[in-house]
Design a protein around this motif. Structure first.
Motif, PDB file in Angstrom:
ATOM      1  N   ILE A   1      -2.981   5.002   5.394  1.00 10.62           N
ATOM      2  CA  ILE A   1      -2.662   3.864   6.253  1.00 10.62           C
ATOM      3  C   ILE A   1      -1.841   4.310   7.456  1.00 10.62           C
ATOM      4  O   ILE A   1      -1.947   3.741   8.550  1.00 10.62           O
ATOM      5  CB  ILE A   1      -1.941   2.752   5.461  1.00 10.62           C
ATOM      6  N   VAL A   2      -1.053   5.374   7.279  1.00 13.05           N
ATOM      7  CA  VAL A   2      -0.277   5.912   8.389  1.00 13.05           C
ATOM      8  C   VAL A   2      -1.217   6.472   9.452  1.00 13.05           C
ATOM      9  O   VAL A   2      -1.017   6.289  10.657  1.00 13.05           O
ATOM     10  CB  VAL A   2       0.700   6.995   7.880  1.00 13.05           C
ATOM     11  N   MET A   3      -2.297   7.138   8.982  1.00 17.61           N
ATOM     12  CA  MET A   3      -3.314   7.633   9.910  1.00 17.61           C
ATOM     13  C   MET A   3      -3.907   6.472  10.694  1.00 17.61           C
ATOM     14  O   MET A   3      -4.159   6.574  11.895  1.00 17.61           O
ATOM     15  CB  MET A   3      -4.400   8.322   9.085  1.00 17.61           C
ATOM     16  N   GLY A   4      -4.111   5.352   9.992  1.00 13.71           N
ATOM     17  CA  GLY A   4      -4.647   4.165  10.654  1.00 13.71           C
ATOM     18  C   GLY A   4      -3.730   3.681  11.762  1.00 13.71           C
ATOM     19  O   GLY A   4      -4.181   3.370  12.864  1.00 13.71           O
ATOM     20  N   ILE A   5      -2.423   3.640  11.483  1.00 16.65           N
ATOM     21  CA  ILE A   5      -1.481   3.179  12.505  1.00 16.65           C
ATOM     22  C   ILE A   5      -1.516   4.100  13.716  1.00 16.65           C
ATOM     23  O   ILE A   5      -1.546   3.643  14.854  1.00 16.65           O
ATOM     24  CB  ILE A   5      -0.038   3.137  11.945  1.00 16.65           C
TER      25      ILE A   5
ATOM     26  N   MET B   1      -4.415   0.297  -0.895  1.00 13.54           N
ATOM     27  CA  MET B   1      -5.360  -0.779  -1.184  1.00 13.54           C
ATOM     28  C   MET B   1      -5.151  -1.405  -2.560  1.00 13.54           C
ATOM     29  O   MET B   1      -5.037  -2.619  -2.696  1.00 13.54           O
ATOM     30  CB  MET B   1      -6.806  -0.265  -1.063  1.00 13.54           C
ATOM     31  N   ALA B   2      -5.108  -0.564  -3.593  1.00 16.29           N
ATOM     32  CA  ALA B   2      -5.011  -1.115  -4.947  1.00 16.29           C
ATOM     33  C   ALA B   2      -3.728  -1.940  -5.099  1.00 16.29           C
ATOM     34  O   ALA B   2      -3.736  -3.016  -5.693  1.00 16.29           O
ATOM     35  CB  ALA B   2      -5.055   0.012  -5.966  1.00 16.29           C
ATOM     36  N   VAL B   3      -2.639  -1.428  -4.519  1.00 17.57           N
ATOM     37  CA  VAL B   3      -1.370  -2.148  -4.617  1.00 17.57           C
ATOM     38  C   VAL B   3      -1.443  -3.468  -3.874  1.00 17.57           C
ATOM     39  O   VAL B   3      -1.029  -4.518  -4.384  1.00 17.57           O
ATOM     40  CB  VAL B   3      -0.218  -1.274  -4.065  1.00 17.57           C
ATOM     41  N   THR B   4      -2.008  -3.414  -2.659  1.00 21.94           N
ATOM     42  CA  THR B   4      -2.129  -4.644  -1.870  1.00 21.94           C
ATOM     43  C   THR B   4      -2.885  -5.714  -2.643  1.00 21.94           C
ATOM     44  O   THR B   4      -2.564  -6.895  -2.583  1.00 21.94           O
ATOM     45  CB  THR B   4      -2.878  -4.352  -0.551  1.00 21.94           C
ATOM     46  N   MET B   5      -3.889  -5.290  -3.406  1.00 20.85           N
ATOM     47  CA  MET B   5      -4.729  -6.265  -4.094  1.00 20.85           C
ATOM     48  C   MET B   5      -4.054  -6.873  -5.320  1.00 20.85           C
ATOM     49  O   MET B   5      -4.423  -7.956  -5.753  1.00 20.85           O
ATOM     50  CB  MET B   5      -6.070  -5.616  -4.476  1.00 20.85           C
ATOM     51  N   VAL B   6      -3.058  -6.196  -5.897  1.00 23.18           N
ATOM     52  CA  VAL B   6      -2.508  -6.740  -7.146  1.00 23.18           C
ATOM     53  C   VAL B   6      -1.010  -7.053  -7.098  1.00 23.18           C
ATOM     54  O   VAL B   6      -0.466  -7.552  -8.074  1.00 23.18           O
ATOM     55  CB  VAL B   6      -2.754  -5.794  -8.348  1.00 23.18           C
ATOM     56  N   ILE B   7      -0.323  -6.750  -5.990  1.00 27.37           N
ATOM     57  CA  ILE B   7       1.136  -6.917  -6.035  1.00 27.37           C
ATOM     58  C   ILE B   7       1.560  -8.340  -5.684  1.00 27.37           C
ATOM     59  O   ILE B   7       2.687  -8.747  -5.948  1.00 27.37           O
ATOM     60  CB  ILE B   7       1.846  -5.875  -5.143  1.00 27.37           C
TER      61      ILE B   7
ATOM     62  N   SER C   1       1.571  -2.204   1.658  1.00 24.44           N
ATOM     63  CA  SER C   1       0.782  -3.433   1.548  1.00 24.44           C
ATOM     64  C   SER C   1       1.089  -4.394   2.692  1.00 24.44           C
ATOM     65  O   SER C   1       0.197  -5.103   3.165  1.00 24.44           O
ATOM     66  CB  SER C   1       1.019  -4.105   0.200  1.00 24.44           C
ATOM     67  N   VAL C   2       2.336  -4.420   3.158  1.00 25.59           N
ATOM     68  CA  VAL C   2       2.635  -5.342   4.263  1.00 25.59           C
ATOM     69  C   VAL C   2       1.946  -4.868   5.536  1.00 25.59           C
ATOM     70  O   VAL C   2       1.448  -5.669   6.335  1.00 25.59           O
ATOM     71  CB  VAL C   2       4.161  -5.519   4.475  1.00 25.59           C
ATOM     72  N   ILE C   3       1.845  -3.533   5.706  1.00 23.14           N
ATOM     73  CA  ILE C   3       1.126  -3.015   6.877  1.00 23.14           C
ATOM     74  C   ILE C   3      -0.343  -3.407   6.794  1.00 23.14           C
ATOM     75  O   ILE C   3      -0.932  -3.912   7.742  1.00 23.14           O
ATOM     76  CB  ILE C   3       1.266  -1.486   6.970  1.00 23.14           C
ATOM     77  N   ALA C   4      -0.920  -3.188   5.610  1.00 20.95           N
ATOM     78  CA  ALA C   4      -2.343  -3.503   5.441  1.00 20.95           C
ATOM     79  C   ALA C   4      -2.604  -4.986   5.685  1.00 20.95           C
ATOM     80  O   ALA C   4      -3.623  -5.356   6.255  1.00 20.95           O
ATOM     81  CB  ALA C   4      -2.810  -3.111   4.040  1.00 20.95           C
TER      82      ALA C   4
END
Lengths: 278, 359
Positions: A113-117, B282-288, B307-310
């Motif tokens: 995700i850091v790469m994405g940013i 991803m997995a954390v974002t989906m279940v946290i 997850s907050v970034i995603a």
């Protein structure tokens, strides 16, 4: 008493092995069961229907993933292989090579995700719109460290005598590297690239705010594009059963691709295909 | 560049004694054909040097990527940094009306990463707690106890576990793991451990830290276990034989001969697993559960840095929001770089000299 402890420890080790294997079996069984029952011809040929309607497929996501991965490979494979050639052929034992190897390993552990940013801020923020191009760049950058390291490992498996033989014939070094060493190791290098390919094929996090996803048909590099893992994510967290089924089918397609790549790598590295080629 | 001079060296002796200057018969014709062939294919020092530098350039691109990420993140997070300073990571705002602590309020421009740091730490810690004993047990079984026949398939299975994309783990967790935990494990946890206050019965969805911790544990298991295996394989066989010769049982041999020698590398493997857990998205974002709150109960829903970034990056409202999210990303980047570097150094310290392996 000591034998009892020994038995207990053995039992615990066996138990933990079972506990590790169990989720994998559970995931695979469930994936095949759910995915296979949802796969159909429409999945591969149709674009998603509007929310709430049944039917539709993921054709746009499959093509989108192919476009993104093609772009990523164009960036990641040449640079990664060249980096690996440097590590194995030119820099062996030098400080620079050690630093590169170390940085590649560390870079491998940086969250995607850091790469994405970073790519967002480099490309999307400047262009002011999401695009397939930025998604491809993000995935391509992620391929570089993996390809570099596997290429290096494959090149190191080529016997030294092969190199010496080429040089003794008066072949220039660059040609000896490319058409002797790299060619000898090419089955390994190709599977290494496939491994990196399979890894980024399942990446979702760097695509959320670069490629963004698209529910329509699009192969334009300048527009948001759909991707299989992104679509799985969106569908999984949607409230519709029909979309859940599509997500399972997509996950099955993705996992088949990845298992194939991993098995191939395993086969090449364990069977010593390299020795046969040399 | 010793190789370059090497490549030139054999060329000179090749046409050496008789046919060097005197063109005589078939041998010379053949020699010149070879030389012509080589010249055609670009036998020159310039090509060699160019190729060398091209490869160096590509290798250096790895540093370039790290530098690129760092500069982009620093530049883009500057706004939040100048606004909130270091307090961004541990200060809460007090809401003027309700007098309750507030953390994340994009509408009014109040940002504090505290709940996300908390969520990341709690879920990663839970994951380590579950994964480390299992991973070491698996590694011990695979290297020391397993029948030779089972070894390769089991190693392959753990490798597969590492190759499954995180979104598929998330999908499985949402539809299988979370319902399972919700129906069967959580009530039991509340009944047995409810008195500690760590397991409260006020989140009926099942999405929360425990779910995130379990799925993270499954995801980091393979990496910890494969590195532990590598480290244990690097322990010389004579160590094992020496302990066994003293009359130790197999477990004592493993404990004294293998685990004790490999412990630094095992710590490295665990830290590497921690690095994975910290950045897993991803997995954390989906279940946290994705709620920016701090609650004592581990069954409560929360939110992690990744997850907050995603969740919010693509739809960030305004520059300050974007900048705050980027700063969380920067923190994640710095922490994972440090954690990974440390782990690699520890693993290298033990396996140095052992042959390279493809994971």
């Amino acid at each position: 008493m000591r034998t009892a402890t020994d038995g207990l420890a053995t039992g615990l080790a066996v138990l933990s092995t079972v506990l590790v294997v169990a989720p994998l079996v559970a995931i695979f069984v469930y994936l095949i069961y759910k995915g296979a029952s949802s796969l159909s011809l429409a999945f591969f040929t149709q674009v998603p229907k509007p929310e709430g309607e049944t039917g539709g497929g993921m054709a746009n996501a499959i093509v989108g993933s192919a476009v993104l991965l093609g772009l990523a490979s164009l960036i990641g494979v040449p640079i990664g292989i060249s980096g690996g050639i440097f590590l194995a052929e030119f820099g062996r034992g030098t400080k620079l090579a050690n630093a590169v190897r170390f940085t590649a390993d560390v870079l491998n552990g940086v969250p995607s995700i850091v790469m994405g940013i970073a790519v967002y801020s480099l490309i999307v923020y400047q262009q002011k719109h999401f695009s397939a191009f930025s998604g491809g760049v993000a995935l391509g950058i992620m391929m570089i460290p993996t390809v570099t390291r596997t290429t290096e490992e494959m090149l190191l498996m080529v016997p030294h005598a092969v190199r010496e033989a080429a040089l003794a014939l008066g072949v220039p070094n660059w040609r000896s590297v490319l058409s002797i060493t790299v060619k000898t190791a090419s089955p390994g290098i190709i599977t290494g690239c496939m491994l990196a390919f399979a890894r980024v094929a399942g990446e979702t996090a760097p695509l959320i705010f670069t490629a963004l996803g698209n529910s329509n048909w699009s192969v334009n590099l300048n527009e948001p594009i759909a991707a299989l893992p992104l679509q799985i994510y969106t569908y999984a967290i949607s409230p519709y059963d029909d979309l859940h089924r599509l997500a399972w089918a997509g996950a099955l397609v993705l996992i088949v691709l990845i298992v194939a790549a991993v098995s191939l790598v395993r086969y090449v590295t364990s069977r010593g295909v390299l020795k046969g080629a040399s | 560049m010793p190789e370059i001079s090497n490549s030139q060296a054999p060329v000179q002796p090749e046409p050496s004694p008789p046919d060097g200057q005197q063109p005589a018969g078939a041998a010379a014709a053949e020699g010149s054909a070879i030389r012509q062939f080589l010249l055609l294919r670009g036998n020159s020092a310039i090509a060699d040097r160019g190729f060398h530098w091209l490869m160096v350039l590509c290798a250096l691109s790895i540093f370039g990527i790290v530098a690129l990420i760092a500069t982009e993140l620093v530049v883009r997070s500057h706004l939040a940094w100048s606004q909130f300073g270091l307090g961004f990571f541990f200060k809460a705002f007090i809401d003027p009306y309700s007098k309750l602590p507030m953390y994340w309020d994009p509408v009014n421009g109040h940002f504090s990463a505290l709940p996300f740091v908390y969520g990341t730490l709690v879920s990663s810690f839970l994951a380590l707690l579950l994964a480390v004993p299992l991973a070491i047990g698996l590694a011990v079984f695979l290297t020391e106890m397993c029948p030779r026949m089972l070894r390769a398939p089991l190693a392959f299975v753990t490798e597969l576990l590492a190759a499954i994309p995180s979104v598929i783990y998330g999908l499985w967790a949402v539809f299988v793991l979370v319902p399972l935990l919700r129906e069967h494990v959580n009530p039991w946890l509340i009944k047995l451990l409810g008195w500690t206050g760590l397991f409260n019965d006020d989140n009926p969805t099942g999405l929360g830290f425990v779910s995130a911790g379990v799925i993270l544990a499954i995801m980091i298991l393979p990496i910890i276990s494969s590195l532990t295996r590598e480290v244990m394989n690097a322990v010389p066989g004579s160590q094992r034989e020496a302990v066994l010769a003293l009359g130790a049982t197999r477990w004592e041999m493993i404990r004294m001969g293998v685990l004790r020698n490999a412990r630094i590398g095992i710590v490295g493997a665990v830290i590497l697993g921690l690095g994975r857990a910290l950045g897993e998205t991803m997995a954390v974002t989906m279940v946290i559960g994705n709620t920016p709150q701090i609650q004592r109960s581990l069954l409560a829903s929360g939110s992690s840095m990744a997850s907050v970034i995603a969740n919010e990056y693509a739809e960030a409202s305004g520059d300050l929001h974007l900048s705050a999210l980027t700063e969380i990303g920067l923190a994640l980047f710095i922490v994972t770089i440090i954690v990974n570097a440390l782990a690699r150094l520890l693993v290298w310290a033990v396996t140095r000299g052992a042959p390279a392996q493809v994971h």
